[in-house]
Each structure stands twice: as C-alpha cells, then as structure tokens.
Write an enzyme that holds these catalytic residues in place. Structure first.
Site, PDB file in Angstrom:
ATOM      1  N   ARG A  19       0.827  -1.215   0.000  1.00 36.25           N
ATOM      2  CA  ARG A  19       0.000   0.000   0.000  1.00 36.25           C
ATOM      3  C   ARG A  19       0.856   1.256   0.000  1.00 36.25           C
ATOM      4  O   ARG A  19       0.343   2.369  -0.052  1.00 36.25           O
ATOM      5  CB  ARG A  19      -0.900   0.030   1.246  1.00 36.25           C
ATOM      6  CG  ARG A  19      -1.940  -1.070   1.286  1.00 36.25           C
ATOM      7  CD  ARG A  19      -2.681  -1.062   2.608  1.00 36.25           C
ATOM      8  NE  ARG A  19      -3.845  -0.202   2.594  1.00 36.25           N
ATOM      9  CZ  ARG A  19      -5.105  -0.649   2.479  1.00 36.25           C
ATOM     10  NH1 ARG A  19      -5.364  -1.922   2.380  1.00 36.25           N
ATOM     11  NH2 ARG A  19      -6.110   0.187   2.493  1.00 36.25           N
ATOM     12  N   TYR A  56       0.662   4.363  -2.402  1.00 31.98           N
ATOM     13  CA  TYR A  56      -0.440   5.298  -2.148  1.00 31.98           C
ATOM     14  C   TYR A  56      -0.205   6.067  -0.838  1.00 31.98           C
ATOM     15  O   TYR A  56      -0.253   7.299  -0.814  1.00 31.98           O
ATOM     16  CB  TYR A  56      -1.747   4.506  -2.087  1.00 31.98           C
ATOM     17  CG  TYR A  56      -2.991   5.341  -2.004  1.00 31.98           C
ATOM     18  CD1 TYR A  56      -3.443   6.061  -3.105  1.00 31.98           C
ATOM     19  CD2 TYR A  56      -3.746   5.394  -0.834  1.00 31.98           C
ATOM     20  CE1 TYR A  56      -4.607   6.817  -3.041  1.00 31.98           C
ATOM     21  CE2 TYR A  56      -4.914   6.146  -0.768  1.00 31.98           C
ATOM     22  CZ  TYR A  56      -5.348   6.854  -1.868  1.00 31.98           C
ATOM     23  OH  TYR A  56      -6.505   7.603  -1.794  1.00 31.98           O
ATOM     24  N   LYS A  72       0.864   9.905  -0.916  1.00 29.42           N
ATOM     25  CA  LYS A  72      -0.026  10.940  -0.380  1.00 29.42           C
ATOM     26  C   LYS A  72       0.649  11.719   0.757  1.00 29.42           C
ATOM     27  O   LYS A  72       0.406  12.903   0.942  1.00 29.42           O
ATOM     28  CB  LYS A  72      -1.330  10.302   0.115  1.00 29.42           C
ATOM     29  CG  LYS A  72      -2.231   9.798  -1.010  1.00 29.42           C
ATOM     30  CD  LYS A  72      -2.990  10.944  -1.666  1.00 29.42           C
ATOM     31  CE  LYS A  72      -4.022  10.453  -2.661  1.00 29.42           C
ATOM     32  NZ  LYS A  72      -4.808  11.546  -3.267  1.00 29.42           N
ATOM     33  N   SER A 121     -18.857  -1.263  -2.999  1.00 28.26           N
ATOM     34  CA  SER A 121     -19.303  -1.609  -4.360  1.00 28.26           C
ATOM     35  C   SER A 121     -19.251  -3.119  -4.574  1.00 28.26           C
ATOM     36  O   SER A 121     -20.170  -3.702  -5.167  1.00 28.26           O
ATOM     37  CB  SER A 121     -18.464  -0.868  -5.410  1.00 28.26           C
ATOM     38  OG  SER A 121     -17.100  -0.935  -5.085  1.00 28.26           O
ATOM     39  N   ASN A 122     -18.196  -3.773  -4.090  1.00 31.45           N
ATOM     40  CA  ASN A 122     -18.125  -5.235  -4.247  1.00 31.45           C
ATOM     41  C   ASN A 122     -19.328  -5.924  -3.625  1.00 31.45           C
ATOM     42  O   ASN A 122     -20.006  -6.727  -4.270  1.00 31.45           O
ATOM     43  CB  ASN A 122     -16.867  -5.783  -3.546  1.00 31.45           C
ATOM     44  CG  ASN A 122     -15.685  -5.884  -4.504  1.00 31.45           C
ATOM     45  OD1 ASN A 122     -15.745  -5.383  -5.615  1.00 31.45           O
ATOM     46  ND2 ASN A 122     -14.621  -6.532  -4.065  1.00 31.45           N
ATOM     47  N   GLY A 153     -13.282 -10.347   8.955  1.00 35.82           N
ATOM     48  CA  GLY A 153     -14.375  -9.377   8.843  1.00 35.82           C
ATOM     49  C   GLY A 153     -14.548  -8.518  10.089  1.00 35.82           C
ATOM     50  O   GLY A 153     -15.490  -7.733  10.183  1.00 35.82           O
ATOM     51  N   ARG A 171     -14.205   0.020   9.417  1.00 35.99           N
ATOM     52  CA  ARG A 171     -14.074   1.218   8.585  1.00 35.99           C
ATOM     53  C   ARG A 171     -15.235   2.135   8.950  1.00 35.99           C
ATOM     54  O   ARG A 171     -16.256   1.697   9.478  1.00 35.99           O
ATOM     55  CB  ARG A 171     -14.158   0.893   7.091  1.00 35.99           C
ATOM     56  CG  ARG A 171     -13.001   0.063   6.530  1.00 35.99           C
ATOM     57  CD  ARG A 171     -11.681   0.801   6.536  1.00 35.99           C
ATOM     58  NE  ARG A 171     -10.628   0.063   5.851  1.00 35.99           N
ATOM     59  CZ  ARG A 171      -9.867  -0.865   6.435  1.00 35.99           C
ATOM     60  NH1 ARG A 171     -10.044  -1.193   7.691  1.00 35.99           N
ATOM     61  NH2 ARG A 171      -8.911  -1.467   5.740  1.00 35.99           N
ATOM     62  N   ASP A 226      -3.519  -4.450   5.504  1.00 34.57           N
ATOM     63  CA  ASP A 226      -4.902  -3.975   5.540  1.00 34.57           C
ATOM     64  C   ASP A 226      -5.172  -3.441   6.959  1.00 34.57           C
ATOM     65  O   ASP A 226      -5.081  -4.192   7.927  1.00 34.57           O
ATOM     66  CB  ASP A 226      -5.817  -5.171   5.239  1.00 34.57           C
ATOM     67  CG  ASP A 226      -7.218  -4.764   4.837  1.00 34.57           C
ATOM     68  OD1 ASP A 226      -7.553  -4.904   3.656  1.00 34.57           O
ATOM     69  OD2 ASP A 226      -7.977  -4.334   5.726  1.00 34.57           O
TER      70      ASP A 226
HETATM   71  N1  UDP Z   1     -12.854  -5.894   1.787  1.00 35.05           N
HETATM   72  C1  UDP Z   1     -13.609  -7.050   1.913  1.00 35.05           C
HETATM   73  N2  UDP Z   1     -14.205  -7.560   0.806  1.00 35.05           N
HETATM   74  C2  UDP Z   1     -14.100  -6.986  -0.435  1.00 35.05           C
HETATM   75  C3  UDP Z   1     -13.347  -5.799  -0.557  1.00 35.05           C
HETATM   76  C4  UDP Z   1     -12.732  -5.273   0.574  1.00 35.05           C
HETATM   77  O1  UDP Z   1     -13.743  -7.625   3.016  1.00 35.05           O
HETATM   78  O2  UDP Z   1     -14.677  -7.522  -1.387  1.00 35.05           O
HETATM   79  C5  UDP Z   1     -12.243  -5.308   3.001  1.00 35.05           C
HETATM   80  C6  UDP Z   1     -10.792  -4.861   2.855  1.00 35.05           C
HETATM   81  O3  UDP Z   1      -9.902  -5.928   3.099  1.00 35.05           O
HETATM   82  C7  UDP Z   1     -10.724  -3.779   3.919  1.00 35.05           C
HETATM   83  C8  UDP Z   1     -12.118  -3.148   3.916  1.00 35.05           C
HETATM   84  O4  UDP Z   1     -12.961  -4.129   3.321  1.00 35.05           O
HETATM   85  O5  UDP Z   1     -10.474  -4.338   5.184  1.00 35.05           O
HETATM   86  C9  UDP Z   1     -12.224  -1.856   3.153  1.00 35.05           C
HETATM   87  O6  UDP Z   1     -11.652  -2.073   1.880  1.00 35.05           O
HETATM   88  P1  UDP Z   1     -11.663  -0.985   0.710  1.00 35.05           P
HETATM   89  O7  UDP Z   1     -10.869  -1.583  -0.415  1.00 35.05           O
HETATM   90  O8  UDP Z   1     -13.053  -0.577   0.414  1.00 35.05           O
HETATM   91  O9  UDP Z   1     -10.932   0.289   1.320  1.00 35.05           O
HETATM   92  P2  UDP Z   1      -9.623   0.516   2.231  1.00 35.05           P
HETATM   93  O10 UDP Z   1     -10.175   1.121   3.477  1.00 35.05           O
HETATM   94  O11 UDP Z   1      -8.950  -0.793   2.516  1.00 35.05           O
HETATM   95  O12 UDP Z   1      -8.766   1.440   1.450  1.00 35.05           O
END
Ligand code: UDP
Length: 316
Positions: free
Chosen positions: A144, A147, A151, A191-192, A209, A213, A275
């Site tokens: 990561r 990014y 930033k 979105s996923n 899980g 966030r 993550d």
């Molecule tokens: N995540 C998940 N399933 C998905 C996509 C993301 O469980 O299909 C998790 C990801 O590992 C993270 C959180 O959801 O812990 C938020 O992910 P996202 O990519 O939206 O944003 P981030 O905060 O990581 O930049």
C-alpha cells in the site's frame, strides 16, 4: 462565478464534485487521464456550456488557456486493487509529480489549491479514533506504500509550497467514502458487496471481517470539500473528513444482505497485507472550523447506492 479545475474529475469523487460545482453555476475544467476515471461519470454535464473535459495526465505539466481561481487536486488511483500491482509506480508519480505540477500551476495562477489526502496517511493506526495530530504508522515498503507514502509526500510538498512559495493551500484527509458513480469493478468493499449481492454471486469478506471502517456518503463529503476550499484564508488543515460511524466489515455485509436479500452466501478470503485493522476519523476540527458533520446515515446511504447499482445492472 468561479473558474475551477478538478484533476481526477472523471473519478468517483471528482465527478460528483464536477457535477455539483457545474450545477452551482461555476465554470468547471475537468482533467483526467481516464486510467481509473470513467467518462460515463460526467455524461450528465459533458455538454453543459460551463463544463470542459481535458484528457491529460497530471504527471506532465498542464498549460491552460483560462484563468482559474481554484484547483481541487483529486487525481490518483484510490482503491487498493487499482493502486497495487501494475499502477503502483504510476500512483507514486501521480501523487508526487502531479502535486508539483498542480502546485506550480496554482502558484503561476495565484489560485487556491486543495489536496485530497487520505486516512491512509495514518497507516495501521495506533491511535483511535484518528486525530490530525497523529503522525501515523505506515509501512514504507509494503504493497500500500505507493499510495500511503505518495499521499504523505504530497502533503509535505503542499506545506513546503505554502511556506516557501506562498501558495494558498488546503489539505483534507478523506476517510472511506461510497455512493453513486463508484466503479463497480474497482474492488472496494461497498461496491463489491452490493454488486455481488445484486447479481447473486458470493459475498467476499477479507480476513475475519472484524476490521472496521467508517463510511461517509458521497454527498456529505462533497459538501465539506467545498466548505474547506472556501474556508478562511490561511486555514490550511490538514482536516479529517469522513463519517465517524464505525462498522466492522461483517456488520456492513449483514446490512447489505438484509437490504438486498437474494441467494448470495458469504465467503471468507485471505486478508491483503497491511490492511488496516481499524479506522475512524475524529472530526472535531471539521465541526469547529467548517461547521460540518455528515448527515446521511449508513443505512440511508446504502439504500441510495443500491438503487444506483441496481439501475446500472438493469441497464446493462
Ligand atoms: N474488503 C472485503 N471484501 C471486499 C473488498 C474489501 O472484506 O470484497 C475489506 C478490505 O480488506 C478492507 C475493507 O474491506 O479491510 C475496506 O476495503 P476498501 O478496499 O473498500 O478500502 P480501504 O479502506 O482498505 O482502502
């Protein structure tokens, strides 16, 4: 009426901002290289007389034939799957070279420039919730880091241009945001989960899980971006912007499944490295200085976002 440049204006946040600024009666110049931005996001305003689209990569200097008052610097791949892998070096370049080019433009035009930084500057935070004074815990060599460090470097450039070149800067740190115009394929959690549930596919949760966030609905975020840009001269931030409501990914998945129903089942996949475990903004500064706090609760924002994706899927 102001003339306003939005870099990354065809992306999720950029296009929502362009639409709002154009509808508010400004002249808007939208710049995007269309790597992760999508022209369909600006379809509603593309023919508007006060809106102009320029295909350009901000890693290269930008010359404009117009005088501009404000620059929102939003160009950058922003979802982890988009900035990792083949766009990682491009991501650092966009953050760093893009910031220099846009700061030079702001300097030559005497324009105010706002940098959309990110909660990622806090990395895997050891302070919770995150305040602006917290300096973060970023892995400088992880997947990561293009990014996160990109930033962080951009923030550093902004403050140096303010100190040594007198540029009028504003910096915001954006926490997770969701809503219409998200790219269904960019791999973000909201979105996923929605697209998976709507199309009856497995719902993917990474890790156990239990990571958290804080999700802000896009309209709330656009409002505070505009407030920050037009805040009192000399107020630079950085300011955290986001919704302090904190949810585990399991809770989010449960809400999405309850709203959409269907036959999807939840599957657990491995957690990507670095993550962050938890993330929640302390927004006291935004409240105090900008008189702002988010109005739209997660449940209502999810309803609106589900509606958006449902229409898209039906159209397709
Ligand atoms: N995540 C998940 N399933 C998905 C996509 C993301 O469980 O299909 C998790 C990801 O590992 C993270 C959180 O959801 O812990 C938020 O992910 P996202 O990519 O939206 O944003 P981030 O905060 O990581 O930049």
């Amino acid at each position: 009426m102001k003339t306003i440049l939005v870099t990354g204006g065809a992306g999720f946040l950029g296009s929502n901002l362009c639409e709002r600024l154009t509808n508010d009666g400004n002249n808007v110049i939208c710049v995007d290289n269309n790597y992760t931005g999508r022209l369909e996001n600006v379809q509603k305003i593309i023919k508007h007389p006060n809106f102009r689209f320029i295909e350009h990569d901000i890693c290269e200097p930008l010359t404009l034939d117009a005088e501009i008052d404000q620059i929102y610097n939003m160009a950058c791949p922003a979802s982890p799957p988009a900035y990792q892998g083949r766009y990682s070096i491009q991501t650092t370049k966009t953050c760093v070279l893009g910031a220099i080019n846009m700061l030079e433009l702001a300097k030559s035009q005497n324009a105010t420039i706002l940098q959309t930084s990110t909660s990622e500057v806090y990395g895997e935070p050891l302070v919770h919730p995150q305040t602006e004074s917290y300096r973060g815990n970023v892995n400088p060599i992880g997947i990561r880091s293009c990014y996160d460090e990109g930033k962080r470097c951009a923030e550093s450039l902004f403050f140096d241009y303010q100190r040594y070149e007198g540029v009028d800067i504003k910096v915001v740190r954006i926490f997770n945001t969701y809503g219409p115009k998200m790219d269904p394929h960019d791999g973000r959690v909201v979105s996923n989960l929605i697209c998976q549930a709507l199309s009856g596919q497995d719902i993917t949760i990474y890790g156990d899980g239990n990571q958290t966030r804080s999700f802000c609905y896009v309209d709330d975020l656009i409002e505070v971006l505009i407030r920050m840009m037009n805040s009192e001269k000399g107020f630079t931030g950085p300011v955290n912007i986001g919704n302090p409501g904190e949810f585990t990914i399991n809770e989010l998945a449960e809400m999405v499944v309850n709203k959409i129903g269907g036959t999807s089942k939840i599957v657990y996949k491995s957690l990507p490295s670095d993550d962050p475990t938890q993330r929640r903004p302390d927004i006291s500064l935004a409240k105090e200085k900008l008189g702002w706090e988010p109005k739209i609760k997660l449940s209502e924002g999810l309803d609106r976002t589900i509606e958006y994706f449902r229409k898209r899927i039906n159209r397709a």
